[in-house]
Design an enzyme around this catalytic site. Structure first.
Site, mmCIF file in Angstrom:
data_model
loop_
_atom_site.group_PDB
_atom_site.id
_atom_site.type_symbol
_atom_site.label_atom_id
_atom_site.label_comp_id
_atom_site.label_asym_id
_atom_site.label_seq_id
_atom_site.Cartn_x
_atom_site.Cartn_y
_atom_site.Cartn_z
ATOM 1 N N SER A 50 -19.518 -3.471 16.355
ATOM 2 C CA SER A 50 -20.226 -3.934 15.151
ATOM 3 C C SER A 50 -19.644 -3.254 13.915
ATOM 4 C CB SER A 50 -21.714 -3.615 15.255
ATOM 5 O OG SER A 50 -22.274 -4.389 16.284
ATOM 6 N N GLU B 268 -21.008 0.259 9.578
ATOM 7 C CA GLU B 268 -21.298 1.198 10.676
ATOM 8 C C GLU B 268 -20.002 1.949 11.009
ATOM 9 O OE1 GLU B 268 -23.608 -0.380 13.925
ATOM 10 O OE2 GLU B 268 -22.440 0.745 15.405
ATOM 11 N N ARG C 108 -28.036 4.842 14.072
ATOM 12 C CA ARG C 108 -26.571 5.051 13.947
ATOM 13 C C ARG C 108 -26.228 6.166 12.960
ATOM 14 N NH1 ARG C 108 -27.692 2.633 17.504
ATOM 15 N NH2 ARG C 108 -27.100 0.534 18.121
#
Ligand code: FAD
Length: 298
Positions: free
Chosen positions: A220, A290, A171
């Site tokens: 998320s 994130e 990510r």
């Protein structure tokens, strides 16, 4: 006689004081001082050259990984969703502009009997956002299939970069400073279209069963720490269903924070801080977000 320099002709759309709520999947946040919707790459380059050198810029895809604060963004938002939207498939090589939806890439690749892009089906963002985030799911990851990226800088200069010019991690993508994605080329294997379409259906079914897909969220909230899952740590800390203002830790998937209808960005940010503090206290793990947070508090 003095001749005034001619103004560049812009073909895109400039919107002032534009609310950003309808441009992100949490459906919250304040306005942008201005937003530009480019007509195409050339028009975008012309527009960027008109901006002051220190103008704050925010590149916005489908806003599915962004918390925009209640005070909004005091600069220029460049909106690419539905704008840079060209996609071509040629013998296993896929060219997609940054505004193309990930789901479309998954679908079109399956239709062309190409394998390796099915994981993009359930990611509700643009290809530009997927490049910036190294979006991934079900074992697939964006930069594993990218061969080239096209970028632009704030002076409107366009570059072609090879994938190995980027440092890519979970990510996370390290890009040259002040360069943003315009397009990419993906390399995929020949496959079986029917099998790919079945894989897409299975991925979407799995998401519907395990994630609160019908509710306003940004997916998320936290990255998974090495060897563990943020959702497991949050649930084990007794935080499922925890509510602050209009923001709630999903009872279906603990790593999702839901806007139950009236959440402010401050509610979400405060809930994120609370979850992080509780997981640290109960599990001894420091979660990292994130989701990207931008803009000013009101
Ligand atoms: C229900 C749900 C499920 C999700 N599931 C997943 C999942 O399985 N896997 C996963 O990885 N993510 C998932 N996400 C998060 C999100 O969809 C991804 O991070 C996606 O890649 C973001 O794309 P976007 O276009 O929405 O980017 P945005 O949210 O618009 O932007 C995200 C970041 O990328 C930057 N950015 C956007 N476009 C560009 C560009 N052209 N050039 C440079 N920078 C740019 C933005 O400035 C921002 O910092 C999910 C989100 C939701 C709501």
């Amino acid at each position: 006689m003095m001749v005034a320099p001619s103004q560049p002709t812009l073909r895109g759309e400039l919107r002032l004081d534009e609310s950003l709520q309808r441009y992100n999947t949490w459906r919250i946040g304040g306005p942008a001082r201005q937003m530009y919707l480019p007509a195409d790459v050339e028009d975008l380059a012309t527009f960027l050259r008109t901006l002051p050198a220190d103008e704050p810029l925010l590149w916005l895809g489908l806003g599915s990984n962004l918390l925009i604060r209640d005070g909004g963004f005091g600069g220029t938002v460049i909106l690419l969703q539905g704008r840079l939207n060209d996609m071509r498939i040629d013998d296993g090589s896929v060219y997609a502009e940054a505004g193309v939806a990930c789901a479309k890439v998954a679908r079109e690749c399956a239709r062309a009997d190409l394998s390796g892009a099915a994981f993009l089906a359930g990611i509700p963002g643009t290809i530009g956002g997927a490049l910036a985030m190294n979006a991934g799911a079900f074992g697939g990851e964006t930069w594993r299939i990218v061969t080239m990226a096209t970028t632009i800088d704030r002076r409107g200069r366009i570059r072609e970069r090879r994938a190995d010019e980027y440092q890519v991690a979970y990510r996370e993508v390290r890009c040259p400073a002040e360069e943003w994605f315009l397009a990419c080329t993906l390399r995929l294997e020949q496959g079986d279209g029917a099998a790919e379409q079945a894989a897409i259906r299975a991925l979407l079914d799995h998401r519907a069963q395990t994630q609160p897909t019908g509710q306003a969220s940004c997916g998320s909230t936290f990255r998974n720490p090495p060897g563990d899952h943020a959702a497991r740590l949050i649930e084990a800390s007794g935080l499922k269903g925890c509510r602050l203002g209009g923001a709630e830790v999903s009872t279906k998937h603990a790593n999702f924070i839901i806007n139950t209808g009236s959440a402010s960005a401050a509610d979400v940010e405060n809930l994120i801080s609370h979850v992080r503090a509780e997981v640290q206290r109960c599990q001894g793990v420091a979660l990292q977000t994130e989701v990207h947070m931008v803009g000013e508090r009101s």
